[in-house]
Design a protein around this motif. Structure first.
Motif, PDB file in Angstrom:
ATOM      1  N   ILE A 213       0.829  -1.196   0.000  1.00 57.26           N
ATOM      2  CA  ILE A 213       0.000   0.000   0.000  1.00 57.26           C
ATOM      3  C   ILE A 213       0.866   1.249   0.000  1.00 57.26           C
ATOM      4  CG2 ILE A 213      -1.827   1.210   1.238  1.00 57.26           C
ATOM      5  CD1 ILE A 213      -2.487  -1.520   2.528  1.00 57.26           C
ATOM      6  N   THR A 258     -10.155   7.952  -0.534  1.00 53.83           N
ATOM      7  CA  THR A 258     -10.291   7.764   0.917  1.00 53.83           C
ATOM      8  C   THR A 258     -10.793   9.007   1.656  1.00 53.83           C
ATOM      9  OG1 THR A 258      -7.947   8.280   1.206  1.00 53.83           O
ATOM     10  CG2 THR A 258      -8.546   5.956   1.059  1.00 53.83           C
ATOM     11  N   TYR A 263      -9.114   2.341   4.742  1.00 53.39           N
ATOM     12  CA  TYR A 263      -8.613   0.974   4.720  1.00 53.39           C
ATOM     13  C   TYR A 263      -8.428   0.546   6.168  1.00 53.39           C
ATOM     14  CZ  TYR A 263      -5.450  -2.901   3.372  1.00 53.39           C
ATOM     15  OH  TYR A 263      -4.847  -4.115   3.173  1.00 53.39           O
TER      16      TYR A 263
ATOM     17  N   LYS B 212      -6.637   2.814  10.769  1.00 53.94           N
ATOM     18  CA  LYS B 212      -7.415   3.340   9.655  1.00 53.94           C
ATOM     19  C   LYS B 212      -6.444   4.059   8.731  1.00 53.94           C
ATOM     20  CE  LYS B 212     -11.687   4.124  12.287  1.00 53.94           C
ATOM     21  NZ  LYS B 212     -12.743   5.103  12.631  1.00 53.94           N
ATOM     22  N   ILE B 213      -6.434   3.637   7.480  1.00 55.51           N
ATOM     23  CA  ILE B 213      -5.422   4.138   6.560  1.00 55.51           C
ATOM     24  C   ILE B 213      -6.071   4.943   5.438  1.00 55.51           C
ATOM     25  CG2 ILE B 213      -3.528   3.461   5.043  1.00 55.51           C
ATOM     26  CD1 ILE B 213      -3.438   0.832   6.653  1.00 55.51           C
ATOM     27  N   ARG B 214      -5.483   6.093   5.171  1.00 56.95           N
ATOM     28  CA  ARG B 214      -5.977   6.961   4.107  1.00 56.95           C
ATOM     29  C   ARG B 214      -4.798   7.545   3.355  1.00 56.95           C
ATOM     30  NH1 ARG B 214     -10.398   7.916   7.958  1.00 56.95           N
ATOM     31  NH2 ARG B 214     -12.220   8.282   6.682  1.00 56.95           N
ATOM     32  N   ALA B 215      -5.100   8.177   2.219  1.00 55.43           N
ATOM     33  CA  ALA B 215      -4.084   8.939   1.492  1.00 55.43           C
ATOM     34  C   ALA B 215      -4.383  10.414   1.683  1.00 55.43           C
ATOM     35  CB  ALA B 215      -4.113   8.583   0.013  1.00 55.43           C
ATOM     36  N   ILE B 216      -3.366  11.182   2.019  1.00 57.05           N
ATOM     37  CA  ILE B 216      -3.556  12.624   2.193  1.00 57.05           C
ATOM     38  C   ILE B 216      -2.414  13.379   1.496  1.00 57.05           C
ATOM     39  CG2 ILE B 216      -4.711  12.305   4.409  1.00 57.05           C
ATOM     40  CD1 ILE B 216      -1.836  13.728   5.323  1.00 57.05           C
ATOM     41  N   SER B 217      -2.538  14.698   1.498  1.00 53.28           N
ATOM     42  CA  SER B 217      -1.514  15.569   0.922  1.00 53.28           C
ATOM     43  C   SER B 217      -0.732  16.227   2.044  1.00 53.28           C
ATOM     44  CB  SER B 217      -2.183  16.674   0.098  1.00 53.28           C
ATOM     45  OG  SER B 217      -2.072  16.447  -1.250  1.00 53.28           O
ATOM     46  N   LEU B 231       2.458  19.066  -0.667  1.00 53.40           N
ATOM     47  CA  LEU B 231       1.439  18.354  -1.443  1.00 53.40           C
ATOM     48  C   LEU B 231       1.850  16.937  -1.849  1.00 53.40           C
ATOM     49  CD1 LEU B 231      -0.017  21.210  -3.694  1.00 53.40           C
ATOM     50  CD2 LEU B 231      -0.644  20.508  -1.374  1.00 53.40           C
ATOM     51  N   PRO B 233       1.834  13.205  -1.756  1.00 57.35           N
ATOM     52  CA  PRO B 233       0.869  12.283  -1.147  1.00 57.35           C
ATOM     53  C   PRO B 233       1.524  11.447  -0.064  1.00 57.35           C
ATOM     54  CG  PRO B 233       1.432  11.577  -3.365  1.00 57.35           C
ATOM     55  CD  PRO B 233       2.088  12.898  -3.169  1.00 57.35           C
ATOM     56  N   LEU B 234       0.852  11.340   1.056  1.00 51.86           N
ATOM     57  CA  LEU B 234       1.376  10.578   2.190  1.00 51.86           C
ATOM     58  C   LEU B 234       0.338   9.574   2.650  1.00 51.86           C
ATOM     59  CD1 LEU B 234       2.819  13.501   4.368  1.00 51.86           C
ATOM     60  CD2 LEU B 234       4.098  11.994   2.827  1.00 51.86           C
ATOM     61  N   LEU B 235       0.837   8.498   3.231  1.00 44.75           N
ATOM     62  CA  LEU B 235      -0.055   7.524   3.827  1.00 44.75           C
ATOM     63  C   LEU B 235      -0.368   7.983   5.246  1.00 44.75           C
ATOM     64  CD1 LEU B 235      -0.954   4.933   2.404  1.00 44.75           C
ATOM     65  CD2 LEU B 235       0.686   3.680   3.770  1.00 44.75           C
ATOM     66  N   THR B 258       5.885   7.169   1.120  1.00 47.39           N
ATOM     67  CA  THR B 258       5.853   5.839   0.494  1.00 47.39           C
ATOM     68  C   THR B 258       6.471   5.810  -0.898  1.00 47.39           C
ATOM     69  OG1 THR B 258       3.609   6.243  -0.307  1.00 47.39           O
ATOM     70  CG2 THR B 258       3.835   5.046   1.772  1.00 47.39           C
ATOM     71  N   ASP B 259       7.564   6.555  -1.081  1.00 51.00           N
ATOM     72  CA  ASP B 259       8.237   6.421  -2.376  1.00 51.00           C
ATOM     73  C   ASP B 259       9.327   5.351  -2.317  1.00 51.00           C
ATOM     74  OD1 ASP B 259       9.674   7.927  -0.622  1.00 51.00           O
ATOM     75  OD2 ASP B 259      10.511   9.270  -2.129  1.00 51.00           O
ATOM     76  N   TYR B 262       6.760   0.815   1.589  1.00 53.14           N
ATOM     77  CA  TYR B 262       5.340   0.536   1.409  1.00 53.14           C
ATOM     78  C   TYR B 262       4.791  -0.133   2.661  1.00 53.14           C
ATOM     79  CZ  TYR B 262       6.939  -4.227   0.518  1.00 53.14           C
ATOM     80  OH  TYR B 262       7.520  -5.458   0.653  1.00 53.14           O
ATOM     81  N   TYR B 263       3.488  -0.036   2.804  1.00 50.94           N
ATOM     82  CA  TYR B 263       2.781  -0.667   3.919  1.00 50.94           C
ATOM     83  C   TYR B 263       2.402  -2.067   3.463  1.00 50.94           C
ATOM     84  CZ  TYR B 263      -0.816  -1.096   7.627  1.00 50.94           C
ATOM     85  OH  TYR B 263      -1.579  -1.488   8.699  1.00 50.94           O
TER      86      TYR B 263
END
Lengths: 268, 268
Positions: A213, A258, A263, B212-217, B231, B233-235, B258-259, B262-263
């Motif tokens: 992920i 999301t 998730y 709880k996992i989301r994608a944010i900026s 900006l 993107p971060l987990l 996450t470059d 990864y999770y």
DNA sequence: CAGTGGTCTAGACCACTGG
DNA sequence: CAGTGGTCTAGACCACTGC
């Protein structure tokens, strides 16, 4: 002779020898108990389809007789298979081969949850097949599926919506031969989870999966399909699903929106 | 009398009655087998600290005598505790109370992996405590920790780097009373996982967690601390960690770059 | 009621660890 | 070598399902 445990034991003993490694020069002998071997035998029967998904398997007593071990040993073998989600025990009824169909928990591998409500997902998902085509496997897909680059694969692209909100965009790749004859129309015609479709139509049962992920930014195509503004952060979920024998049978790249879903994961 | 299973059985029987619900008007009687009750008793001993993390618990035989049940019943109880990661069995040595310290898998709750290499994480993480302060719980934090809004909580902010690359920015909130006396300096002085620190210094053992996992900026502050462009993107990983009794004891909001990592999650 | 999984016991022996 | 967890058996009975 194998396990002369009971005080008296005739030569009609079990099947295999727990340790065929006494004077051998093996690195880690790894003594294999009887119930592990029985588990392996039952697993084989599952693999070759002696009992199909959703069907009952023989009772513990029957299996004990068949394998010439005690019921307790069969029990422990089945316990592990149940823990692996390969079979489901139902008291009073029997032990059944697990299936992705007929589950109350519709999407077993989908960990996305709506912010509101604990329910699996608000109502059934709306599915839209965007594309379904046959092509030669790019090297990364081939690697993930243990194929040779250039082998035929099927690629499917679809969008899942919840409450009319596009939420998931996913591309998935399947090896060509096991899924020969898969078309967009057949996919569209099927009600229920895709993994159930694979089971009933192609006899391919997904047993376990691994996901990687990441967070990414939506590009032009992605944002259009998901109806979000470009550069929206998305959850990228790359999944490899395995059948029996740890054989990879599907590569899936999902993009999750999301803002109204998350998730969910549980750590122990 | 409880379980007069064996053909002959004196009245010095087990401890509890499996079903104290015969004519009762209980919704779901939920018959509780003996081994579940034994499990509960052992759990109690763990909770009150009769055996501390890392220590051995009494042998199966000793516990069987103590609880007046057979070894097999104790065994099944311990099996479940081991499956819950509350206890670790070591053949030939004994059964030990699980601990976040002295683990080869350093970070039990951290699912982040480097793209290259399967190893837990490339070398030890560099930790930098950015902030550690006492404050009144905002309502969302209070809710997550089952406190009243305004109760004292500790907030810690830190950055974790791998191979000198800032990768994780996390804020965490702890209830004030169990963690009285926690300071940035004590945190900095401790070698090893934070959850091990909580165990040894405050007697608080985290048993399980939900994420709880989301994608944010990344916003301005975040991108500066993580040394990425705004900006990016971060987990976003929001974790609630629980002690015994399912008591929430920590809220943690992590942002993962996450470059290069990864999770990782496994689905069964 | 019979059949299935689930629980419990008692006892024997195996595999592994450490003194 | 003794002590611990791990495996195996045999047999009895309990809880649940469906005919």
């Amino acid at each position: 002779m194998a396990y002369p445990y009971p005080p008296s034991n005739d030569s009609t003993a079990p099947i295999l020898d727990g340790n065929a490694n006494k004077g051998a020069a093996s690195a880690t002998p790894a003594f294999s108990p009887l119930y592990k071997q029985i588990k392996g035998l039952i697993l084989n029967s599952l693999r070759v389809g002696e009992w199909k998904p959703g069907e009952v398997i023989p009772s513990e007593m029957d299996l004990a007789v068949r394998f010439r071990v005690s019921q307790g040993t069969v029990r422990k073998a089945i316990d592990e298979l149940a823990a692996d989600n390969l079979v489901v025990r139902r008291q009073g009824k029997g032990t059944f081969v697990a299936t992705h169909a007929e589950r109350q928990v519709q999407y077993r591998f989908l960990k996305l949850m709506p912010d509101s409500g604990d329910l699996s997902l608000e109502g059934p998902a709306q599915r839209q097949i965007v594309d379904c085509k046959r092509l030669r496997a790019p090297s990364d897909v081939a690697r993930a599926l243990a194929l040779r680059a250039g082998d035929a694969v099927l690629q499917v692209r679809r969008v899942l919506s919840f409450a009319d909100k596009p939420t998931i965009l996913e591309d998935l790749w399947l090896p060509g031969s096991p899924f020969k004859g898969l078309t967009a129309d057949r996919l569209r015609g099927y009600e229920g989870p895709m993994y159930a479709f694979f089971e009933t139509e192609f006899g391919v049962r997904m047993v376990r999966a691994e996901e990687k992920i990441r967070a990414i930014s939506a590009d032009a195509v992605q944002s259009q399909l998901l109806k979000v503004v470009a550069l929206t952060p998305l959850l990228s979920v790359e999944r490899i699903a395995f059948t029996y024998h740890d054989l990879p049978m599907e590569l899936r790249r999902g993009l999750y929106v999301t803002d109204t879903h998350y998730y969910r994961n549980e750590l122990n």
